[in-house]
Design a protein around this motif. Structure first.
Motif, short mmCIF file in Angstrom:
data_model
loop_
_atom_site.label_atom_id
_atom_site.label_comp_id
_atom_site.label_asym_id
_atom_site.label_seq_id
_atom_site.Cartn_x
_atom_site.Cartn_y
_atom_site.Cartn_z
N PHE A 205 0.81 -1.22 0.00
CA PHE A 205 0.00 0.00 0.00
C PHE A 205 0.85 1.27 0.00
N SER A 206 2.16 1.15 -0.13
CA SER A 206 3.04 2.30 0.07
C SER A 206 2.68 3.48 -0.82
N SER A 207 2.51 3.25 -2.12
CA SER A 207 2.23 4.38 -3.01
C SER A 207 0.88 5.01 -2.72
N PHE A 208 -0.09 4.19 -2.36
CA PHE A 208 -1.44 4.69 -2.07
C PHE A 208 -1.45 5.49 -0.76
N LEU A 209 -0.72 5.00 0.23
CA LEU A 209 -0.65 5.70 1.51
C LEU A 209 0.10 7.02 1.39
N LEU A 210 1.12 7.05 0.55
CA LEU A 210 1.86 8.29 0.34
C LEU A 210 0.98 9.36 -0.28
N GLN A 211 0.12 8.95 -1.21
CA GLN A 211 -0.82 9.90 -1.81
C GLN A 211 -1.80 10.43 -0.78
N ALA A 212 -2.29 9.52 0.06
CA ALA A 212 -3.22 9.93 1.11
C ALA A 212 -2.54 10.86 2.11
N GLN A 213 -1.30 10.55 2.44
CA GLN A 213 -0.53 11.38 3.37
C GLN A 213 -0.30 12.78 2.80
N ALA A 214 0.01 12.83 1.51
CA ALA A 214 0.28 14.11 0.85
C ALA A 214 -0.97 14.98 0.75
N SER A 215 -2.15 14.37 0.80
CA SER A 215 -3.40 15.14 0.71
C SER A 215 -3.60 16.03 1.93
N ILE A 219 -8.77 12.86 7.77
CA ILE A 219 -9.22 11.47 7.85
C ILE A 219 -8.87 10.72 6.56
N ILE A 220 -8.23 9.59 6.71
CA ILE A 220 -8.01 8.69 5.58
C ILE A 220 -9.02 7.56 5.72
N GLY A 221 -10.01 7.57 4.84
CA GLY A 221 -11.09 6.58 4.89
C GLY A 221 -10.69 5.31 4.15
N LEU A 222 -10.71 4.19 4.85
CA LEU A 222 -10.35 2.90 4.24
C LEU A 222 -11.60 2.24 3.70
N ALA A 223 -11.85 2.44 2.41
CA ALA A 223 -13.01 1.86 1.75
C ALA A 223 -12.62 0.49 1.19
N ASN A 224 -12.22 -0.38 2.10
CA ASN A 224 -11.83 -1.74 1.73
C ASN A 224 -12.19 -2.66 2.88
N ALA A 225 -11.76 -3.91 2.83
CA ALA A 225 -12.16 -4.85 3.87
C ALA A 225 -11.18 -6.01 3.95
N GLY A 226 -11.32 -6.79 5.03
CA GLY A 226 -10.55 -8.01 5.19
C GLY A 226 -9.06 -7.78 5.16
N GLY A 227 -8.36 -8.60 4.38
CA GLY A 227 -6.91 -8.51 4.28
C GLY A 227 -6.42 -7.16 3.80
N ASP A 228 -7.18 -6.49 2.94
CA ASP A 228 -6.78 -5.17 2.46
C ASP A 228 -6.79 -4.14 3.60
N THR A 229 -7.80 -4.19 4.45
CA THR A 229 -7.85 -3.27 5.58
C THR A 229 -6.70 -3.54 6.55
N ILE A 230 -6.47 -4.81 6.81
CA ILE A 230 -5.37 -5.19 7.73
C ILE A 230 -4.03 -4.69 7.20
N ASN A 231 -3.76 -4.92 5.92
CA ASN A 231 -2.49 -4.48 5.34
C ASN A 231 -2.36 -2.96 5.34
N ALA A 232 -3.45 -2.28 5.03
CA ALA A 232 -3.41 -0.81 4.99
C ALA A 232 -3.12 -0.23 6.37
N ILE A 233 -3.75 -0.78 7.40
CA ILE A 233 -3.53 -0.26 8.76
C ILE A 233 -2.10 -0.57 9.23
N LYS A 234 -1.63 -1.78 8.94
CA LYS A 234 -0.25 -2.13 9.33
C LYS A 234 0.77 -1.20 8.66
#
Length: 401
Positions: A205-215, A219-234
């Motif tokens: 998720f590095s590139s996606f998180l960097l874009q969210a951080q730069a915004s 609030i960074i809304g995680l519109a995902n679920a399961g393994g994707d949510t876990i990986n994004a939060i980690k």
């Protein structure tokens, strides 16, 4: 002669209800994610929960055996359509529960409508299932993206989270969740600064998180679920995003996700759910039975939904003495239920099962008494406030006011 004919009519009228069970068996199919990123929130636990409901019925209904089949949908729409078509046609499955992500569930629902057979959408979130894509043979059982928006989205905005940026799973579920939460954010005076879409089952998720951080959104809304949510939060933790002042909003979080991530990472996170194992005596009783079969794992709301839907389906068949899809659906929609899993509920004409939803906050490690003691209740959201009004969803089965 007349006496004999009259007796024949009486005998026919008194014929046992078992004669109306198609193929002399009630066959239920669990079509869900058995091996990928959603397997912890449905998967093998969904099969176990469905079997529990069958066992509670004694393995029979209306004098006929209940059979269970299951398959891995792989979260693919074409796989869902192929298996659903085969099950309904060749294998004489009467009702399917599932079917993984929203795209594959929508595909299965369309097959059910075409075959005029019952489909319980126990897995997916997209509110379009009872909106523009609704049909007469589908019931959306547990939750949807509107209810999540009216719960978590509304709570976060009202607590001061006015600017948002979304990390969105790039398929039907993520799109619907971003859309429905965005509507709540803007309706409450907030602003959506943008979004980035990531492929399903993303490991990096590095590139996606960097874009969210730069915004610089609050609030960074995680519109995902399961393994994707876990990986994004980690990975957000590794990037120091929360320490930098931004907050994460997990828009669809399950107890299995919190268990995987741990309370250190998730403490203070607000989330909206239809079910929590420790909510009341009925939920605890079911959960403890489930955990005994699942190596101590407590059920997610989706797994609880498989149990609930199967129980109500079998109760309708028992009451009617038939598994005829049209009659069973009419029964389900005409009878409000006192559901031991979700409480008092009703199934609307658009197929939306309406029950209370709950806003929870994840406990601090010091507040938890042990494994799965993770949530404290912040608010109960009445069903008619949680879910979209029936005449606002563009369901072709419902006349607009």
């Amino acid at each position: 002669m007349r006496k004999t004919m009259a007796m024949s009519v009486l005998l026919l009228a008194a014929a046992p209800a078992t004669a109306q069970i198609s193929d002399d068996v009630v066959k239920i199919g669990v079509l869900t994610d058995m091996s990928s990123l959603y397997a912890d929130i449905n998967g093998p636990g969904a099969v176990v929960a469905t079997q529990m409901a069958i066992d509670d019925a004694g393995g029979t209904v209306a004098g006929k055996k209940i059979e269970l089949v299951n398959a891995d949908v792989q979260n693919k729409a074409d796989v869902a359509a192929t298996i659903a078509g085969r099950w309904y046609d060749s294998e004489k499955v009467d009702a399917i529960l599932g079917a993984g992500g929203s795209a594959s569930s929508i595909s299965g629902s369309r097959v059910a409508a075409d075959k005029k057979r019952i489909f319980f959408a126990t897995d997916p979130a997209s509110s379009d299932i009872t909106g523009k894509l609704c049909n007469a043979y589908t019931v959306h059982w547990v939750y949807d993206t509107v209810a999540l928006a009216n719960g978590t989205g509304s709570a976060v905005v009202k607590s001061g989270g006015k600017t948002w940026y979304f990390l969105t799973a790039d398929y039907a579920f993520g799109h619907a969740l971003e859309r429905d939460v965005s509507a709540i954010v803007t309706a409450n005076g907030g602003t959506v600064l943008g979004s980035v879409r990531h492929p399903l089952n993303t490991s990096d998720f590095s590139s996606f998180l960097l874009q969210a951080q730069a915004s610089k959104a609050q609030i960074i809304g995680l519109a995902n679920a399961g393994g994707d949510t876990i990986n994004a939060i980690k990975q957000a933790s590794e990037f120091g995003i929360v320490k930098g002042g931004q907050k994460l909003a997990g828009l669809l979080v399950f107890v299995s996700d919190v268990h995987s991530l741990g309370l250190e990472r998730t403490q203070g996170l607000q989330l909206t759910e239809a079910f929590y194992w420790d909510l009341n005596d009925s939920t605890r009783a079911f959960a403890k039975r489930f955990a005994a079969k699942m190596n101590g794992k407590m059920p997610t709301s989706i797994q609880a939904g498989f149990y609930s839907a199967t129980k109500q389906y079998l109760r309708a068949i028992k009451a009617l003495g038939t598994d005829d899809a049209d009659k069973v659906m009419a029964k389900l929609k005409s009878s409000p239920a006192d559901d031991e899993i979700f409480g008092k509920s009703v199934i609307r004409a658009d197929g939306r099962k309406v029950h209370d939803m709950y806003l929870f906050e994840v406990k601090k490690p010091s507040e938890s008494k042990g494994p799965y003691d993770y949530y404290k209740l912040l608010a109960t959201i009445p069903g008619d406030q949680a879910f979209r009004p029936m005449d606002k969803g563009d369901c072709p089965l419902v006349a607009k006011k």
